[in-house]
Write a protein that holds these residues in place. Structure first.
Motif, mmCIF file in Angstrom:
data_model
loop_
_atom_site.group_PDB
_atom_site.id
_atom_site.type_symbol
_atom_site.label_atom_id
_atom_site.label_comp_id
_atom_site.label_asym_id
_atom_site.label_seq_id
_atom_site.Cartn_x
_atom_site.Cartn_y
_atom_site.Cartn_z
ATOM 1 N N GLU A 5 -8.625 -10.181 3.905
ATOM 2 C CA GLU A 5 -8.975 -9.211 2.789
ATOM 3 C C GLU A 5 -10.270 -8.417 2.999
ATOM 4 N N PRO A 49 -8.285 5.163 -3.112
ATOM 5 C CA PRO A 49 -9.490 5.669 -2.233
ATOM 6 C C PRO A 49 -9.583 7.140 -2.273
ATOM 7 N N GLN A 50 -8.452 8.002 -2.550
ATOM 8 C CA GLN A 50 -8.520 9.356 -2.645
ATOM 9 C C GLN A 50 -8.784 9.973 -3.976
ATOM 10 N N THR A 98 -4.084 1.084 -2.407
ATOM 11 C CA THR A 98 -4.161 -0.181 -2.149
ATOM 12 C C THR A 98 -4.623 -1.250 -3.006
ATOM 13 N N SER A 99 -4.428 -2.726 -2.804
ATOM 14 C CA SER A 99 -4.875 -3.390 -3.642
ATOM 15 C C SER A 99 -5.754 -4.397 -3.085
ATOM 16 N N LEU A 100 -6.876 -4.627 -3.888
ATOM 17 C CA LEU A 100 -7.907 -5.641 -3.370
ATOM 18 C C LEU A 100 -8.014 -6.578 -4.404
ATOM 19 N N LEU A 119 -14.803 0.505 -13.613
ATOM 20 C CA LEU A 119 -13.639 0.991 -14.215
ATOM 21 C C LEU A 119 -13.494 0.756 -15.883
ATOM 22 N N ASP A 168 0.584 -1.261 -0.055
ATOM 23 C CA ASP A 168 0.007 0.223 -0.164
ATOM 24 C C ASP A 168 1.054 1.186 0.056
ATOM 25 N N ARG A 206 -12.934 10.895 2.919
ATOM 26 C CA ARG A 206 -12.251 11.797 1.975
ATOM 27 C C ARG A 206 -12.426 13.181 2.655
ATOM 28 N N GLY A 258 -0.988 7.604 7.574
ATOM 29 C CA GLY A 258 -1.548 6.407 7.406
ATOM 30 C C GLY A 258 -2.413 6.234 6.673
ATOM 31 N N VAL A 259 -3.019 7.327 6.094
ATOM 32 C CA VAL A 259 -4.359 7.348 5.313
ATOM 33 C C VAL A 259 -4.026 6.665 3.924
ATOM 34 N N LEU A 260 -4.698 5.605 3.537
ATOM 35 C CA LEU A 260 -4.464 5.085 2.329
ATOM 36 C C LEU A 260 -4.628 5.909 0.952
ATOM 37 N N LEU A 274 -6.971 13.268 -5.633
ATOM 38 C CA LEU A 274 -6.403 14.122 -4.760
ATOM 39 C C LEU A 274 -5.090 14.046 -4.975
ATOM 40 N N ILE A 308 -3.277 14.235 3.548
ATOM 41 C CA ILE A 308 -4.173 14.339 2.433
ATOM 42 C C ILE A 308 -5.300 15.594 2.949
ATOM 43 N N ASP A 362 -11.326 4.730 4.541
ATOM 44 C CA ASP A 362 -10.557 5.879 3.910
ATOM 45 C C ASP A 362 -11.332 6.619 2.881
ATOM 46 N N TYR A 363 -12.130 5.747 1.839
ATOM 47 C CA TYR A 363 -12.674 6.611 0.900
ATOM 48 C C TYR A 363 -13.870 7.085 1.474
ATOM 49 N N VAL A 383 -6.590 0.301 -5.917
ATOM 50 C CA VAL A 383 -7.794 1.103 -5.752
ATOM 51 C C VAL A 383 -6.970 2.181 -5.234
ATOM 52 N N HIS A 431 -8.061 5.860 -11.434
ATOM 53 C CA HIS A 431 -8.465 4.584 -11.760
ATOM 54 C C HIS A 431 -8.705 4.322 -13.492
ATOM 55 N N ARG A 439 -9.071 -5.304 4.463
ATOM 56 C CA ARG A 439 -8.607 -4.446 3.440
ATOM 57 C C ARG A 439 -9.590 -3.685 2.863
ATOM 58 N N ARG A 464 -6.560 -5.856 -7.648
ATOM 59 C CA ARG A 464 -6.851 -4.598 -8.385
ATOM 60 C C ARG A 464 -6.323 -3.546 -7.406
#
Lengths: 567, 129
Positions: free
Chosen positions: B48, A167-168, A87-89, B122, A76, B62, A82-84, A171, A210, B58-59, A165, A256, B51, A163
């Motif tokens: 998982e 999240p921000q 990241t990978s999902l 996407l 990550d 924002r 520490g705000v993402l 930004l 952020i 966090d999304y 991702v 994305h 995560r 994948r």
């Protein structure tokens, strides 16, 4: 007829009988042993075929999957808190095992219904290709996964994939970067730290925050809208250790969907773009003049008439009809005055000074998108004069901010950095000096004076003691400089007593509006944005507002306050 | 007829017992392995999930979204530097206490776009070809 056994029995007697008894015993023991072995085999066979039949298949699956899933994520990227940021999902991807497809036509039409962006023809072609592995669609949502299973075609199979991702979203897109569908980084930190991210299990922690990033983005968007500007940039940097707390380049893009973004959105104006930034360079020429002792604060420079050198003429936008002192040249941003100072410093010295500040070579920074500054070649004496007020030399905004930080932090060279060094959060100041602490103090006073009495009044924020310098440069057009197309900027530093942060805002091609009384200069466009940023960010940064006396007070005697107001 | 020597009997029964014990132990080991594999799988799926939840958290946090929500539902704004004092004794003795009043007794959160929908929307360059 007698049995041969009977015959034998008769013969066996005495010592031989004992041997036969022993043999019988042995046969008995061996018999028992065989019975035991076969019983064990039967039990084991029963155990394997009946008792464990189910579990074995599942167990091997569990074990192989368990091993596969650990270590497989790309690391990550997080901000300093520490705000993402990235990241990978896990998502499932759909592929076809073409020989196993029973009804290609029907399957293709059902798939097209599910994924309208796919074309029937190409799917059908893939399904009939006889290849054991053809991608159909990658990174499905659980819902889509379920719907594909509903088709009931045994040849449609899934693999689990990562994948990326963000999240921000937009930004910090230019610095975090983005990758391709296979997870390889193509821009920003994703690209420059690709190896680390794909092999390490630890997060990559950036210096960005952020919350500050959002403040900068919000304010630049506001200015761009108010002045119908083409683009905008903002940077916030810790002047003492060079950490980039926030940096935005607008217009930006959604990481994305980098494929949908236009080139001007993907372009990183902070580090890759180089611009003639204009009067903000007077900070460097003035610092060099004071450091070399080529002028005192009280020295008067003749700015009454345009400066002629060879076939070049240097003019002021709003000429003063009297000679100006050094602080007056600085706060009214006189090109003639600065050019005269540059001339006093001399070509070689000024060039070396700019070089020490890192303005003449590409920036050393943690991403790959770095622009090469455009410097006069050959560097003639006239270039020294124009470079004194920021013309004929183009650098990236990040270079300007780090050079100003080096001047205001007391004279120590700082290098911008983007990756947080956890073990070394409180870095000591680097010990390479560009100017003495006395000159640094003078420069801080002068920068404060610009905000209290000069072109940067709109950048003032009560209690935070802001200092700074405006910059307004005309963009080079087809026929020399174009007066209508400007690059307006402001570099602010606060608090001026003991500078901690530098804030830079640059707006590309702002159009004047009514509120700015028809001006589109740095003082009217970028300075208010810097003020808004400081107003929002200072409480977050934990800076106590002070209403101490102005550090620039002692310089007031060098300026004529009755002189005509100019911005 | 002496059938078996005592020592042989003992050896045979020892072999039998140890064989049986071995079988029993191996069964236990296999069961333990299955348990480990199952737990490992559960752990992985929990991780998982964490995560995904962390990404979603966090999304949803924002800064621009929080700012919009705060503007809509709270009476608070950025603090002006005039209201920050470095010495509490500077406060007047009888300062009127601030009583918060809430504009909205019930908060209706706006419908948010789920992270799942983002993944769903996407587009890839290869899809366009």
């Amino acid at each position: 007829m007698t049995s041969p056994f009977i015959k034998n029995r008769i013969k066996i007697e005495g010592e031989k009988q004992e041997a036969i008894e022993r043999a019988k015993d042995r046969i008995f023991v061996i018999g028992i042993a065989f019975i035991l072995i076969y019983t064990a085999l039967v039990v084991r066979a029963f155990d394997l075929t009946v008792m464990q039949a189910d579990f074995n298949i599942q167990a091997t699956e569990y074990i192989s999957k368990g091993k596969e899933e650990t270590l497989s994520h790309r690391a990550d990227i997080v901000d300093r808190n520490g705000v993402l940021l990235a990241t990978s999902l896990k998502t499932s991807s759909l592929y076809a095992d073409a020989p196993e497809i029973i009804d290609p036509k029907n399957t293709a039409s059902k798939l097209v219904k599910l994924f309208p962006e796919l074309s029937y023809g190409s799917i059908l072609q893939k399904l009939q290709s006889n290849r054991r592995f053809v991608w159909i669609r990658r990174n499905l949502t659980p819902k889509q996964h379920y719907k594909v299973l509903e088709i009931g075609e045994p040849g449609l199979k899934f693999v689990e994939e990562d994948r990326r991702v963000y999240p921000q979203g937009n930004l910090a897109a230019h610095f975090v970067g983005y990758g391709n569908i296979d997870g390889k980084g193509l821009a920003g930190v994703e690209r420059s730290f690709n190896k680390y991210l794909s092999t390490s299990n630890e997060n990559l922690r950036l210096t960005l925050d952020i919350r500050l990033q959002h403040i900068l983005r919000r304010e630049v968007l506001k200015v761009m809208e108010a002045f119908s500007a083409k683009a905008g940039t903002a940077i916030m940097m810790d002047v003492n250790n060079g950490e980039i707390l926030a940096a935005v380049s607008l217009p930006d893009f959604d990481p994305h969907k980098p494929g949908d973004a236009k080139p001007e959105q993907l372009f990183n104006r902070v580090t890759l773009g180089v611009y003639e930034l204009g009067s903000t360079f007077k900070i460097f020429s003035t610092a060099a003049t004071l450091e070399m002792g080529k002028a005192e604060l009280s020295t008067k420079l003749d700015t009454t008439k345009p400066l002629k050198r060879g076939r070049y003429t240097i003019k002021d936008y709003h000429p003063e009809d009297r000679p100006l002192t050094v602080p007056e040249v600085f706060i009214h941003s006189s090109n003639i005055g600065s050019a005269l100072m540059g001339e006093r410093v001399g070509t070689l010295t000024l060039r070396n000074f700019y070089s020490d500040l890192g303005l003449l070579t590409p920036l050393d920074f943690e991403i790959n998108e770095i622009g090469t500054p455009i410097i006069p070649s050959p560097w003639r004496d006239i270039n020294t004069l124009t470079a004194s007020y920021g013309h004929g030399i183009a650098v990236s905004p990040m270079q300007l901010v780090s050079a100003v930080s080096s001047i205001t932090n007391g004279g120590f060279v700082v290098h911008p950095n983007l990756v947080l060094d956890n073990d070394n959060v409180k870095k000591e100041k680097p010990d390479i000096r560009v100017i003495s602490s006395e000159t640094a103090h003078r420069m801080r006073q002068l920068l404060r004076l610009v905000v209290t009495d000069g072109t940067g009044k709109n950048a003032d924020v009560k209690g935070y003691d802001v200092g700074g310098k405006t910059g307004t440069a005309e963009k080079p057009g087809k026929h020399g400089y174009d007066k209508k197309r400007l690059i307006s900027s402001f570099i602010g530093v606060f608090p001026m007593e003991n500078p901690k942060y530098a804030v830079f805002v640059m707006v590309d091609e702002p159009k004047p509006n009514k509120k700015s009384y028809g001006y589109a200069t740095g003082g009217w466009v970028a300075a208010p944005a810097v003020a808004n940023i400081i107003k929002s960010a200072a409480p977050l940064l934990g800076i106590t507002p002070k209403n101490d006396e102005n550090i620039a007070k002692s310089l007031k005697k060098y300026i004529n306050i009755n002189a005509k107001e100019e911005r | 007829m002496r059938i078996v020597k005592i020592s042989t009997l003992i050896a045979v029964s020892c072999a039998f017992i140890s064989g049986a014990t071995l079988f029993w132990v191996s069964q236990k080991v296999q069961k333990a392995e299955r348990d480990i594999a199952r737990l490992e799988k559960e752990k992985n799926s929990e991780e998982e999930m964490m995560r995904v939840l962390k990404a979603e958290w966090d999304y949803l946090n924002r800064p621009d979204r929080l700012e919009t929500l705060a503007k809509e539902h709270l009476d608070y704004g950025a603090i002006d530097s005039d209201y920050i004092l470095d010495n509490a004794s500077l406060l007047p003795n009888k300062s009127p206490l601030y009583t918060p009043h809430y504009k909205h007794s019930q908060i209706n959160y706006p419908k948010e776009q789920k992270l799942e929908n983002i993944i769903e929307n996407l587009t890839y360059e290869e899809d366009k070809q």
